[in-house]
Structure formats: structure tokens, C-alpha cells
Design a protein around this motif. Structure first.
Motif, mmCIF file in Angstrom:
data_model
loop_
_atom_site.group_PDB
_atom_site.id
_atom_site.type_symbol
_atom_site.label_atom_id
_atom_site.label_comp_id
_atom_site.label_asym_id
_atom_site.label_seq_id
_atom_site.Cartn_x
_atom_site.Cartn_y
_atom_site.Cartn_z
ATOM 1 N N ARG A 225 0.847 -1.181 0.000
ATOM 2 C CA ARG A 225 0.000 0.000 0.000
ATOM 3 C C ARG A 225 0.886 1.235 0.000
ATOM 4 N N HIS A 229 -3.326 3.506 -0.059
ATOM 5 C CA HIS A 229 -3.990 3.025 -1.264
ATOM 6 C C HIS A 229 -3.293 1.760 -1.776
ATOM 7 N N ASN A 230 -4.090 0.856 -2.336
ATOM 8 C CA ASN A 230 -3.537 -0.380 -2.885
ATOM 9 C C ASN A 230 -2.741 -0.085 -4.147
#
Length: 438
Positions: A225, A229-230
Motif C-alpha cells: 500500500r 492506497h492499494n
């Protein structure tokens, strides 16, 4: 591995092998190379492969920095770990086997001591057999040799008794040791890393006549991440008919354009090894993936064409089924109250006049319900919209379809029908249907 004084490389990390061959742990004994004795000293996992004349292929252990593990034990790790046995549990299994061997050795020593004492007593009381005397002399010689080495254990009563067998964990004597689960896990990983190139070459030799294409979104959520966020969207995995992984990679979106590179590499590998291209492919989105994969794998397009032609060749022409025949004279749809009262009263009178056991009316009711779209549970139910009454007249089935949606109360003829104790109502869920009329 072994520990042998100054030759142990663990005492000096900068020490190297004693000769260019290297790879065998000290204490393995001499070999022969070009007619000359060859002594090999191990300093790492990669050195056995450097042994001359292919000796490294027969080396029985996998070496680490300070020790080594029998390759038979490494071979046992893979099936055990694959079946869910943790390294700590595997270590406990080894401890069980080692302690059992310690106990067996202890019992074996006690049996030998008992035999020696019995032999000594027989030798002192009888000289009928020269073999008994020789055996006693051999036993005494062994006792003297043990005493000269500092051991107080004796196999005959004349030596003054025997020392107790040491405990399993006594480091000065038996020194029983079992590696921990963490160390065994590190060895397993290092061994797998040492044969990584071999595994990569072997997996390329596996065919892929059938591919199962799958996208996993759970793994990608936890892999990496950036600022919360991925980075990756999903992990794509393709397995063959034996369940072996043939393609695996991460994607950042759901776009099929990211499939092209890995698929091209798979095709190149299949061509290099002369293997058959995929004939069948399964995905969780056949409609969306079909065209893309048939364009990438010509073998899939050819197989689909062959299956389509086979299906068309064996298709049996069938005529469309005739429309259902409905006898309009047997069904009566009524909505007005006066019409309903007149028709129901006539049916009631007709059925009531039948003999006992024939006064049967089929009943069914329909009403609107509200269903929760998320759980699928019915949250509320409306009033009865349609009531169906069925009966036989001259061995011919007939039915009344009564619209009740706009009526606040039931027509009187329906109430009289339900209150007749001589009638029998049949159907599925009749109790619920009658309860809805109340």
C-alpha cells in the motif's frame, strides 16, 4: 554438519576451504581425485556442487553456516508443510523420534550390561567351554579399554559397577539436540532458494492443455500500500489441468491489456519445449474474456470452431412446441362482487350436493410481498389479490379466478363457503392461504 575443532568455519567467518574442491563438511572422510587422497571441508551450501567428479550430487546433507540437515529430512518437510504442519510441530516430531532413540539406546545398554554380567558369572564358575573363556576375555579387554578412555562404565561385575546412562539433554555426555521450528523453517527456505533455478526450469516443462484463469483480489489488498492506497488490483493465477501454476502476476487494473505480456511469455515457453497450446480455458467471466483469449491463443479459436461444427452436425431439428390449449369454458375470471357471489354460491351448492368424500375444493391465494434486496427476506405482505377455487364437474376440472385486490371485505358467498364444515379444502399451504382471508 559436524564440529571438528579448528577446521570448523563457524569459528572464523573469513576462513575459506582448504582446497579448491570445497563443499564437504570436515569429518566426512577422504575421497580420491586423480589418484591422490582428497579431504574436503565445507563452508557453505553452494560448495558441494563444486566437488570434482560429480561427488556433489551424492552429498547427503544441505549445509548452512554452522550446521547441516540431512536431505532426507528436507524431503520430509515439503509434504508435511504442504499439509499444514507448522515448523514448530515438525520440530516436536523430531524431538519425539530423538528422545525415543535415546530411550532405546539406554535399554540396549542395560541389556548388554546384563548379558555381560551373566557371561562373567558363567565364565568364573565353569570352564567347560573355551569359547566362554574367550568371550569373557574379550569383555574384560573392552572394559579395560573403556577405563583407559576415562569411562567408568563397565560390562562386568569385576570392574566395580557402571555409571548411570546420561540424560538426553546432558551436553557433556549424550548431548541430545533438536533444532527449533524457526531454524527448520529458515533451512527450508534456503534450500528452496538454492534450487530456485532448477524449479523454474522444471515448471516450464509442465504442459498447459487446459488453463484455469483466476483473479484474486484479497491478496492484493494486503501486499503493498502507498499512502493508504492499494498498489495492485488483483493477483492473476493460471493453473494447468494438474493444478500447477503456469502463469502468475499482479495487475493494477482489470484491463486485459496487462495479460498480454505474461501470455506471450507462456506461448514462447510452450513453443520452446514443443508443448501443445491450451485447448480449453476457464474463467469467472466467460462472456467478457472469450474473445480476448481466442485472439491470443489460436488453439482456443480452433477448438471452439471444432466444437461448434460438431454440435451443428449432431443437432436434431425440432419443431416449436404447440401453444398450450386453454379451455376458456373451464375457467372463469371474475372481479365484480355480485358476479363473485353468484358464481361462488353456485359452486358451493354444487359441491355441497355431492356425496361424502367428494366435497373437495382446491384453494390457492396470491398476494404481493416486499423483499429486502440485500438479505432476500420478506419484510411485509399485502392483502390477497387473487383467490383461486378449483373443483370437478362431470369429471372435468374447472376453476374460478376471483380478483379481490380492491375489496375491503370478502364477498358473502366466499365467507359462506369457508364456513361450511362439510367441505374439504386442498392445496399447498392451505392453512396460510385461509389465514390470509381473515
Amino acid at each position: 554438519g559436524s564440529r571438528s575443532g579448528s577446521s570448523d568455519p563457524s569459528s572464523d567467518p573469513s576462513s575459506g576451504p582448504s582446497n579448491s574442491a570445497g563443499g564437504f563438511p570436515s569429518g566426512c572422510g577422504p575421497g580420491v581425485h586423480n589418484g591422490e587422497p582428497l579431504h574436503l571441508h565445507g563452508v557453505g551450501a553452494n560448495h558441494p556442487a563444486a566437488a570434482p567428479d560429480g561427488y556433489g550430487s551424492y552429498f547427503p546433507a544441505f549445509l548452512t553456516y554452522r550446521a547441516g540437515v540431512d536431505l532426507k529430512l528436507v524431503d520430509l518437510m515439503r509434504p508435511q508443510f504442504d499439509k499444514g504442519v507448522r515448523p514448530g510441530g515438525f520440530s516436536k516430531m523430531l524431538l519425539e523420534l530423538h528422545t525415543k532413540k535415546h530411550t532405546n539406546d539406554y535399554l540396549k545398554r542395560e541389556h548388554l550390561l546384563a548379558r555381560d554380567r551373566q557371561s562373567a558369572s558363567l565364565g568364573s564358575s565353569s570352564s567347560s567351554s573355551s569359547s566362554t573363556v574367550l568371550k569373557r576375555e574379550h569383555l574384560l579387554a573392552r572394559d579395560r579399554q573403556s577405563a583407559s578412555l576415562g569411562s567408568s562404565s563397565s560390562s562386568s561385575s569385576s570392574s566395580g559397577g557402571c555409571e548411570m546412562y546420561s540424560a538426553f539433554g546432558d551436553k557433556s555426555k549424550y548431548a541430545g539436540l533438536v533444532p527449533t521450528g524457526n531454524w527448520l523453517q529458515s533451512v527450508y527456505k534456503k534450500f528452496a532458494f538454492s534450487i530456485e533455478r532448477h524449479l523454474e526450469r522444471e515448471v516450464k516443462k509442465r504442459g498447459a492443455e487446459r488453463l484455469n484463469w483466476d483473479a484474486s483480489y484479497k491478496e492484493a489488498k494486503h501486499l503493498a500500500r502507498y499512502h493508504g492506497h492499494n498498489i495492485f488490483k488483483a493477483l492473476i493465477t493460471a493453473t494447468n489441468e494438474q493444478g500447477e501454476i503456469r502463469v502468475q502476476f499482479h495487475v493494477v487494473t482489470d484491463g486485459q491489456d496487462q495479460f498480454q505480456g505474461p501470455i506471450d511469455e507462456l506461448i514462447n515457453t510452450l513453443n520452446a519445449y514443443g508443448q501443445v497450446h491450451p485447448q480449453l480455458l476457464g474463467t469467472d467471466n466467460p462472456k467478457g474474456d472469450s474473445q480476448f483469449f481466442k485472439e491470443k491463443f489460436q488453439s482456443l479459436a480452433d477448438k471452439q470452431t471444432a466444437l461448434d461444427s460438431l454440435s451443428a452436425a449432431h443437432a436434431v431439428p425440432t419443431a416449436p412446441p404447440p401453444p398450450p390449449a386453454v379451455d376458456c369454458e373451464s375457467f372463469y375470471l371474475l372481479a365484480k362482487t355480485e358476479d363473485i357471489n353468484r358464481a361462488v354460491a353456485a359452486v358451493h351448492s354444487y359441491v355441497h350436493a355431492l356425496g361424502e368424500g367428494e366435497r373437495v375444493v382446491a384453494l390457492d391465494a396470491e398476494w404481493d410481498v416486499t423483499v429486502n434486496s440485500r438479505t432476500g427476506i420478506v419484510t411485509s405482505a399485502g392483502n390477497v389479490q387473487l383467490l383461486q377455487l378449483g373443483y370437478f364437474e362431470a369429471n372435468k376440472p374447472k376453476a374460478l379466478l376471483l380478483r379481490l385486490g380492491s375489496k375491503k371485505t370478502l364477498p358473502l358467498a366466499i365467507l359462506a363457503l369457508f364456513e361450511d364444515p362439510t367441505l374439504t379444502f386442498i392445496g399447498r399451504g392451505v392453512g396460510g392461504d385461509l389465514a390470509k382471508q381473515a
